[in-house]
Design a protein around this motif. Structure first.
Motif, short mmCIF file in Angstrom:
data_model
loop_
_atom_site.label_atom_id
_atom_site.label_comp_id
_atom_site.label_asym_id
_atom_site.label_seq_id
_atom_site.Cartn_x
_atom_site.Cartn_y
_atom_site.Cartn_z
N ASP A 5 -32.27 4.21 -19.18
CA ASP A 5 -31.91 4.51 -17.80
C ASP A 5 -32.59 5.78 -17.29
O ASP A 5 -32.18 6.34 -16.26
CB ASP A 5 -30.40 4.62 -17.63
N TRP A 45 -33.68 0.27 -16.76
CA TRP A 45 -32.59 0.06 -15.81
C TRP A 45 -32.68 1.09 -14.69
O TRP A 45 -32.86 2.27 -14.94
CB TRP A 45 -31.24 0.19 -16.53
N ARG A 104 -30.56 2.41 -12.63
CA ARG A 104 -29.41 3.24 -12.30
C ARG A 104 -28.90 3.94 -13.56
O ARG A 104 -29.02 3.39 -14.66
CB ARG A 104 -28.27 2.39 -11.70
N PRO A 105 -28.29 5.12 -13.43
CA PRO A 105 -27.71 5.79 -14.60
C PRO A 105 -26.58 4.94 -15.19
O PRO A 105 -25.81 4.31 -14.46
CB PRO A 105 -27.17 7.11 -14.04
N LEU A 106 -26.51 4.93 -16.52
CA LEU A 106 -25.50 4.15 -17.22
C LEU A 106 -24.54 5.07 -17.96
O LEU A 106 -24.96 6.05 -18.59
CB LEU A 106 -26.17 3.19 -18.22
N ASP A 107 -23.26 4.75 -17.88
CA ASP A 107 -22.22 5.54 -18.53
C ASP A 107 -21.83 4.88 -19.84
O ASP A 107 -21.35 3.74 -19.85
CB ASP A 107 -21.01 5.66 -17.61
N LEU A 120 -23.77 -4.24 -18.13
CA LEU A 120 -24.60 -3.28 -17.39
C LEU A 120 -24.06 -3.05 -15.98
O LEU A 120 -24.11 -1.93 -15.46
CB LEU A 120 -26.05 -3.77 -17.33
N ASP A 177 -23.04 0.81 -14.84
CA ASP A 177 -23.63 1.61 -13.76
C ASP A 177 -22.68 1.75 -12.57
O ASP A 177 -23.07 2.26 -11.51
CB ASP A 177 -24.98 1.03 -13.32
N ARG A 223 -21.13 -0.60 -10.65
CA ARG A 223 -21.06 -1.61 -9.60
C ARG A 223 -19.87 -2.55 -9.78
O ARG A 223 -19.44 -3.20 -8.83
CB ARG A 223 -22.37 -2.42 -9.56
#
Length: 269
Positions: free
Chosen positions: A121, A137, A139-142, A210, A214, A216
């Protein structure tokens, strides 16, 4: 005939999957061609794989078996891996070859298949040398959110929402491991293990997680889809190139090969 277990690795980028297909380049196709050149056309029979990977999917721990004439195995056993390396293309390799009991079945004797899916990410995307096995990816992923989403998918469920349904085939599967880690290089890696998977199931699970990772979707959304009895159009299937088959498990005692194969066939039925 001697049954031989082959451990196989391949870069799936330029393959149309494992299974042989007319006019298409496949892993089974190039492996059979190499065996035919080495042993003579049709001498190697019964090629059976643990799991047929889709187009673009990679493997570091694929397993298959093939039956070879006894005299050919005795003659070539010490050098078979090296000889196949000279005949196979650079994106496919047999890493080990070993004689196994005749009741070993690469597909039905397996106790689990383990896959990894790699995602980055970072703003600049996948590094050039990782572009074939790592998804970029946007968007940043947590990591905590990814693991929270994964936890709800563990265990035995009907994964119809995540599978391409086949006639007279069950979509019930038992996931024994599903978790995410972030490696020191920043790459996020999902590890998923089950007795077996439906077609596109792993990539569908990754796509749903995913979306939660992110932000969503809420972290309980992937698990909520398990109430569906047909494929969910809301789930985006993650691209094939991030997925790698890394291991296939078998009973530790060879005596159990036949029993496991019988059990698996009964469950599939």
């Amino acid at each position: 005939m001697t049954r031989v277990r082959l451990d196989v690795a391949y870069d799936g980028t330029d393959f149309s999957g494992w299974a042989a297909q007319p006019e298409r380049r496949t892993v089974a196709g190039v492996l059979c061609a190499a065996l035919d050149r080495l042993l003579g056309p049709g001498a190697a029979t019964g090629l059976t794989v643990a799991g047929r990977t889709d187009a673009g999917v990679h493997a570091t721990g694929q397993v298959c078996h093939v039956d070879l004439p006894d005299d050919a195995w005795e003659r070539l056993a010490p050098t078979l891996v090296r000889r196949l390396a000279a005949l196979l293309p650079a994106d496919a390799r047999v890493t080990t070859a070993a004689a196994v009991p005749a009741d070993f079945d690469a597909r039905f004797s397996a106790t689990f298949r383990r896959y990894e899916y790699r995602v980055t990410d970072v703003p600049y995307g996948a590094l050039p040398l990782a572009r074939h096995d790592t998804l970029a990816w946007p968007r940043p992923l947590d990591l905590a959110a990814l693991n929270a989403a994964a936890e709800g998918l563990l265990g035995e469920h009907d994964f119809a929402a995540y599978c391409k349904r086949k006639e007279n085939a069950t979509t019930i599967r038992a996931i024994s491991r599903l978790d995410w880690r972030r490696d020191p290089d920043g790459i996020l890696v999902a590890t998923v293990q089950a007795d077996a998977f439906c077609q596109a199931m792993v990539r569908s699970l990754v796509g749903a997680m995913l979306a939660a990772g992110d932000g969503r979707r809420p972290v309980d959304w992937p698990a909520a889809l398990l109430t569906r009895r047909e494929r969910s159009s809301e789930v985006t299937v993650a691209p094939a190139h991030g997925l790698t088959l890394v291991a296939v498990g078998y009973p530790a005692d060879p005596v159990e090969y036949a029993r496991r194969a019988e059990l698996t066939r009964r469950l599939r039925g």
